[in-house]
Write a protein that holds these residues in place. Structure first.
Motif, PDB file in Angstrom:
ATOM      1  N   THR A  36       0.858  -1.178   0.000  1.00 42.63           N
ATOM      2  CA  THR A  36       0.000   0.000   0.000  1.00 42.63           C
ATOM      3  C   THR A  36       0.899   1.234   0.000  1.00 42.63           C
ATOM      4  O   THR A  36       2.110   1.124   0.195  1.00 42.63           O
ATOM      5  CB  THR A  36      -0.887   0.021   1.251  1.00 42.63           C
ATOM      6  N   PRO A  37       0.332   2.432  -0.192  1.00 40.79           N
ATOM      7  CA  PRO A  37       1.144   3.645  -0.028  1.00 40.79           C
ATOM      8  C   PRO A  37       1.827   3.713   1.336  1.00 40.79           C
ATOM      9  O   PRO A  37       2.949   4.202   1.452  1.00 40.79           O
ATOM     10  CB  PRO A  37       0.118   4.768  -0.214  1.00 40.79           C
ATOM     11  N   THR A  38       1.165   3.212   2.368  1.00 44.61           N
ATOM     12  CA  THR A  38       1.771   3.150   3.700  1.00 44.61           C
ATOM     13  C   THR A  38       3.064   2.349   3.663  1.00 44.61           C
ATOM     14  O   THR A  38       4.102   2.769   4.191  1.00 44.61           O
ATOM     15  CB  THR A  38       0.798   2.495   4.695  1.00 44.61           C
ATOM     16  N   GLY A  39       3.016   1.172   3.046  1.00 48.54           N
ATOM     17  CA  GLY A  39       4.191   0.326   2.960  1.00 48.54           C
ATOM     18  C   GLY A  39       5.303   0.966   2.162  1.00 48.54           C
ATOM     19  O   GLY A  39       6.480   0.868   2.517  1.00 48.54           O
ATOM     20  N   LYS A  40       4.939   1.653   1.080  1.00 47.65           N
ATOM     21  CA  LYS A  40       5.955   2.319   0.256  1.00 47.65           C
ATOM     22  C   LYS A  40       6.651   3.431   1.040  1.00 47.65           C
ATOM     23  O   LYS A  40       7.862   3.638   0.907  1.00 47.65           O
ATOM     24  CB  LYS A  40       5.303   2.874  -1.003  1.00 47.65           C
ATOM     25  N   ASP A  41       5.890   4.148   1.874  1.00 46.44           N
ATOM     26  CA  ASP A  41       6.509   5.197   2.699  1.00 46.44           C
ATOM     27  C   ASP A  41       7.518   4.601   3.662  1.00 46.44           C
ATOM     28  O   ASP A  41       8.604   5.149   3.877  1.00 46.44           O
ATOM     29  CB  ASP A  41       5.427   5.951   3.471  1.00 46.44           C
ATOM     30  N   GLY A  42       7.173   3.459   4.268  1.00 54.08           N
ATOM     31  CA  GLY A  42       8.100   2.799   5.180  1.00 54.08           C
ATOM     32  C   GLY A  42       9.361   2.329   4.478  1.00 54.08           C
ATOM     33  O   GLY A  42      10.476   2.447   5.002  1.00 54.08           O
ATOM     34  N   ILE A  43       9.204   1.812   3.262  1.00 51.52           N
ATOM     35  CA  ILE A  43      10.360   1.371   2.480  1.00 51.52           C
ATOM     36  C   ILE A  43      11.261   2.561   2.155  1.00 51.52           C
ATOM     37  O   ILE A  43      12.501   2.475   2.231  1.00 51.52           O
ATOM     38  CB  ILE A  43       9.895   0.675   1.182  1.00 51.52           C
ATOM     39  N   ALA A  44      10.664   3.688   1.807  1.00 50.95           N
ATOM     40  CA  ALA A  44      11.455   4.876   1.475  1.00 50.95           C
ATOM     41  C   ALA A  44      12.256   5.365   2.675  1.00 50.95           C
ATOM     42  O   ALA A  44      13.433   5.725   2.548  1.00 50.95           O
ATOM     43  CB  ALA A  44      10.539   5.986   0.964  1.00 50.95           C
ATOM     44  N   LEU A  45      11.626   5.364   3.850  1.00 50.39           N
ATOM     45  CA  LEU A  45      12.359   5.784   5.056  1.00 50.39           C
ATOM     46  C   LEU A  45      13.458   4.782   5.393  1.00 50.39           C
ATOM     47  O   LEU A  45      14.565   5.175   5.801  1.00 50.39           O
ATOM     48  CB  LEU A  45      11.401   5.933   6.234  1.00 50.39           C
ATOM     49  N   ALA A  46      13.173   3.497   5.220  1.00 49.50           N
ATOM     50  CA  ALA A  46      14.217   2.487   5.468  1.00 49.50           C
ATOM     51  C   ALA A  46      15.420   2.722   4.567  1.00 49.50           C
ATOM     52  O   ALA A  46      16.573   2.547   4.986  1.00 49.50           O
ATOM     53  CB  ALA A  46      13.647   1.089   5.245  1.00 49.50           C
ATOM     54  N   ALA A  47      15.173   3.138   3.328  1.00 51.00           N
ATOM     55  CA  ALA A  47      16.281   3.438   2.415  1.00 51.00           C
ATOM     56  C   ALA A  47      17.104   4.613   2.939  1.00 51.00           C
ATOM     57  O   ALA A  47      18.339   4.575   2.926  1.00 51.00           O
ATOM     58  CB  ALA A  47      15.741   3.743   1.016  1.00 51.00           C
ATOM     59  N   ASP A  48      16.424   5.672   3.398  1.00 49.00           N
ATOM     60  CA  ASP A  48      17.139   6.817   3.976  1.00 49.00           C
ATOM     61  C   ASP A  48      18.052   6.374   5.109  1.00 49.00           C
ATOM     62  O   ASP A  48      19.226   6.753   5.182  1.00 49.00           O
ATOM     63  CB  ASP A  48      16.141   7.847   4.526  1.00 49.00           C
TER      64      ASP A  48
END
Length: 286
Positions: free
Chosen positions: A10-22
């Motif tokens: 979901t968009p929620t999951g994508k946001d978490g993945i993006a922060l994990a990348a940071d």
């Protein structure tokens, strides 16, 4: 450092993945992307087991896509699909088994708290996790990953509130990042018969003492600053702070939290409502 990312397709999951990348790019962290499939209790229906396996198979495809996205950003990650009754409990158990330093999740489309939208999973983690939880603001995946450039920590000025400064110092030292300590002063935390001027002076003195403590703890830190933001309310004090790309905020748990557990207090919740940068919530006493 090791990160466990709670993932949903979901968009929620994508946001978490993006922060994990940071975080991974900043701290050279190992990453596990974990998707939890709700356990289907047997009820005699002949197709229940097949349906459970179908969900697991679909989950494996979804986490593979998330891992591929991280790879495109230069982050190597592993993945796991687990079956459990509770997303939060299963995620915590996995993170503990991996000795994770942090659990990373995104917000929820229909949540609350302004830039930070706290859905059921994040809400459960923020009231029981023994591991720091990193929260991505809604829409965090809209932009490419960026390395963290500065750690900001909300430090208390009384002993009644748990202090997240040790974790913030550890993070800043690990990546040679500047550290900004903020003390929020409002008339809301001044005794009814107290003097605003006297209370502010005491808050400033406490902030200065925090600066001295930090400098002694991590003498090799490249830059440590301490500031006081004041206002009539907490929200008005927060509006005086400036934020930029790459900022990360660390806050502590409520004094009512169980030892080494997160419990999101009212002040931290209001801080979440007033910022749109990633936030790490630290368990009490950690």
């Amino acid at each position: 450092m090791h990160l466990t990312v709670g993932y949903l397709a979901t968009p929620t999951g994508k946001d978490g993945i993006a922060l994990a990348a940071d975080l991974a790019l900043t701290f050279d962290a190992d990453v596990d992307v974990v998707l939890i499939v709700r356990e289907e209790l047997p009820d005699g229906h002949p197709g229940r087991a097949e349906y459970q396996q179908m969900l697991v198979s679909q989950g494996e495809k979804w986490v593979a896509e998330a891992v591929a996205t991280l790879a495109d950003w230069g982050v190597t990650a592993s993945s796991a699909v687990l079956v459990g009754e509770s997303f939060a409990e299963s995620l915590i158990e996995f993170a503990e088994s991996k000795h994770s330093d942090m659990i990373v999740v995104g917000g929820a489309k229909d949540g609350f708290f302004g830039g930070h939208t706290i859905g059921p999973v994040a809400g459960a983690l923020l009231h029981c996790s023994p591991i720091p939880v990193a929260l991505a603001p809604r829409g965090w995946s809209d932009e490419p990953p960026v390395k963290i450039r500065e750690i900001t920590v909300a430090v208390p000025t009384t002993d009644r509130t748990d202090n997240p400064l040790p974790i913030a110092l550890t993070l800043a030292s690990a990546a040679a990042l500047p550290l900004r300590m903020i003390s929020l002063v409002t008339i809301e935390n001044i005794p009814e018969k107290g003097s605003t001027a006297v209370a502010r002076r005491m808050q400033v003195e406490a902030a200065e003492q925090n600066l001295l403590t930090a400098a002694r703890s991590v003498p090799e830190a490249p830059d440590i600053q301490s500031l006081v933001a004041d206002g009539t309310t907490l929200e008005s004090a927060l509006r005086k702070l400036k934020w930029a790309d790459g900022d990360l905020l660390v806050v502590g748990s409520s004094r009512f939290a169980a030892p080494r557990r997160i419990f999101l207090g009212s002040t931290a919740a209001r801080i979440l409502a007033g910022v749109d940068v990633p936030v790490i919530v630290v368990p009490k006493g950690q």
